[in-house]
Design an enzyme around this catalytic site. Sequence first.
Site, mmCIF file in Angstrom:
data_model
loop_
_atom_site.group_PDB
_atom_site.id
_atom_site.type_symbol
_atom_site.label_atom_id
_atom_site.label_comp_id
_atom_site.label_asym_id
_atom_site.label_seq_id
_atom_site.Cartn_x
_atom_site.Cartn_y
_atom_site.Cartn_z
ATOM 1 N N VAL A 1 -18.144 -12.482 -71.416
ATOM 2 C CA VAL A 1 -17.264 -13.484 -72.033
ATOM 3 C C VAL A 1 -16.258 -14.026 -71.009
ATOM 4 C CG1 VAL A 1 -15.545 -13.899 -73.840
ATOM 5 C CG2 VAL A 1 -17.566 -12.509 -74.342
ATOM 6 N N GLU B 1 -26.599 -3.016 -78.381
ATOM 7 C CA GLU B 1 -26.185 -2.172 -77.254
ATOM 8 C C GLU B 1 -27.071 -0.923 -77.220
ATOM 9 O OE1 GLU B 1 -23.020 -2.617 -75.595
ATOM 10 O OE2 GLU B 1 -22.459 -4.400 -76.741
ATOM 11 N N VAL C 1 -13.886 -13.732 -84.847
ATOM 12 C CA VAL C 1 -14.772 -13.750 -86.024
ATOM 13 C C VAL C 1 -15.743 -14.915 -85.858
ATOM 14 C CG1 VAL C 1 -14.929 -13.997 -88.530
ATOM 15 C CG2 VAL C 1 -12.940 -12.864 -87.517
ATOM 16 N N LYS D 1 -12.115 -8.450 -81.573
ATOM 17 C CA LYS D 1 -11.923 -8.227 -83.022
ATOM 18 C C LYS D 1 -11.259 -6.904 -83.339
ATOM 19 C CE LYS D 1 -15.513 -8.751 -81.561
ATOM 20 N NZ LYS D 1 -16.536 -9.610 -81.131
ATOM 21 N N LYS E 1 -14.195 -7.652 -88.642
ATOM 22 C CA LYS E 1 -14.144 -9.098 -88.882
ATOM 23 C C LYS E 1 -13.716 -9.404 -90.315
ATOM 24 C CE LYS E 1 -17.576 -9.797 -85.269
ATOM 25 N NZ LYS E 1 -19.032 -9.834 -84.984
ATOM 26 N N GLY F 1 -31.626 -7.424 -75.763
ATOM 27 C CA GLY F 1 -30.228 -7.456 -75.313
ATOM 28 C C GLY F 1 -29.235 -7.793 -76.411
ATOM 29 N N GLY G 1 -22.175 -14.180 -77.560
ATOM 30 C CA GLY G 1 -22.732 -14.806 -76.357
ATOM 31 C C GLY G 1 -21.657 -15.504 -75.553
ATOM 32 N N GLY H 1 -17.696 -15.639 -83.423
ATOM 33 C CA GLY H 1 -17.920 -16.120 -82.050
ATOM 34 C C GLY H 1 -17.580 -17.590 -81.897
HETATM 35 N N1 HSE Z 1 -22.213 -7.110 -81.561
HETATM 36 C C1 HSE Z 1 -21.696 -8.279 -82.207
HETATM 37 C C2 HSE Z 1 -22.802 -8.934 -83.029
HETATM 38 C C3 HSE Z 1 -21.180 -9.211 -81.166
HETATM 39 O O1 HSE Z 1 -23.965 -8.501 -82.940
HETATM 40 O O2 HSE Z 1 -22.554 -9.842 -83.801
HETATM 41 C C4 HSE Z 1 -20.122 -10.148 -81.635
HETATM 42 O O3 HSE Z 1 -19.044 -9.490 -82.219
#
Ligand code: HSE
Length: 400
Positions: free
Chosen positions: A12, A185, A127, A100, A200, A182, A298, A129
């Site tokens: 980011v 995690e 919240v 967040k 969120k 990807g 992203g 993105g």
């Molecule tokens: N891991 C989060 C998602 C990333 O999959 O939405 C954004 O908060």
Amino acid sequence: MKHIAILGFGVVGQGVADLLTKNAKEVKALIGDDVNIKYILDLRDFPDSPFADRVVHDFNVIKADDGVDAVIEVMGGSHPAFEFSMDALRGKKHVITSNKQVVAEFGAEMLAEAKKNGVCYHFEASVGGGIPVLMPIIEILRHNKVREVRGILNGTTNYILTKMFTFGDTFEDSLKDAQAKGYAERNPDADILGIDACRKIAILGGLISGVSVMPDLIHTEGITAIRAEDVALANQNACAIKLLGRAITEADGRIMLMVAPFLIDADAPLSGVNGVYNAVEVIADPVDNVMFYGRGAGAGPTASAVVGDLCRCFTEATHTAPFAFEKKSEMLADFSAFTCRHYVATSACLCEVKKAFGEVTVLSEGKELAFLTGEMTEKAFADAAATLGDKVLSHIRKLA
Ligand code: HSE
């Protein structure tokens, strides 16, 4: 010249630096000044980056520099993000974040400190993105009475559920696929256990109620217990299964908050939100239903929201946030009183089910019995389900 610091130079942080560089002219036209990335705080060095000479490893360098106008905190986690942000606000530096966790846990303190110092604390990217959702709710919809905000707030789990729905895959296989792509995690717990969505919905709940509730008090379920059989049955019954965050304004002014998977009728707008996409639906008077849709994560989407927030810091006439969060856990409504219909798959027979739940709508009979209850409170459901013990194979709430 406006001088800024970026805390955290991961995906980011680099996305923000890239967008500010690419849009330098447009940003200048908007705010009337150049933006200079003066510092980048990270534990690592980035010798190949065009910003290599801005990297510092000690936050005190940024804290001590009164020439820094704004700090972009994109490091993640509560600590030291909270301490660094508070120090920046005390030093009359605007703070913008996509984090967040820190907003959900410490948004109240941070907004109060920003107000005290006449600077901004903005967190649009925390919240949804890249979806502009917080400011539209605060500003454009402010003349509405918001009955509910609900949404698909986590892209990873939505990807997994979409994969299970489209291809009949198991949760485990879909998670592996999400990791390979990807999205998830290596340690996916924050996503699959609903923790990320919970943070969120805590923020969204704070926006519509002014009340801040610590995320660990919010009823939170993830998607790990959803079976391929449940998804197939939902599909046969013209429903999708989605992990929803819900913030509902109660008649007595309290706020009901939750994160859990829900069965959603195929004609409901949220049921068509697939893959890594997020969506937030606002139900309010007099606007009725409004839905925001887009990418929740992203580099590009998050940088879009962060740079938008940064520019607002320099264009707003006043830096007073149009809202505040007040930490008041007693305003959280009791989840045991939440009422909805429930989908259950069981190895019990129909007579046992009727004895426990009264009249039900049978969805399928075979190796397992699957049914929908009538409207029941959480407490009544738990009591009835307890009489079936381990014969309850699966349980998912239904969105009315
Ligand atoms: N891991 C989060 C998602 C990333 O999959 O939405 C954004 O908060």
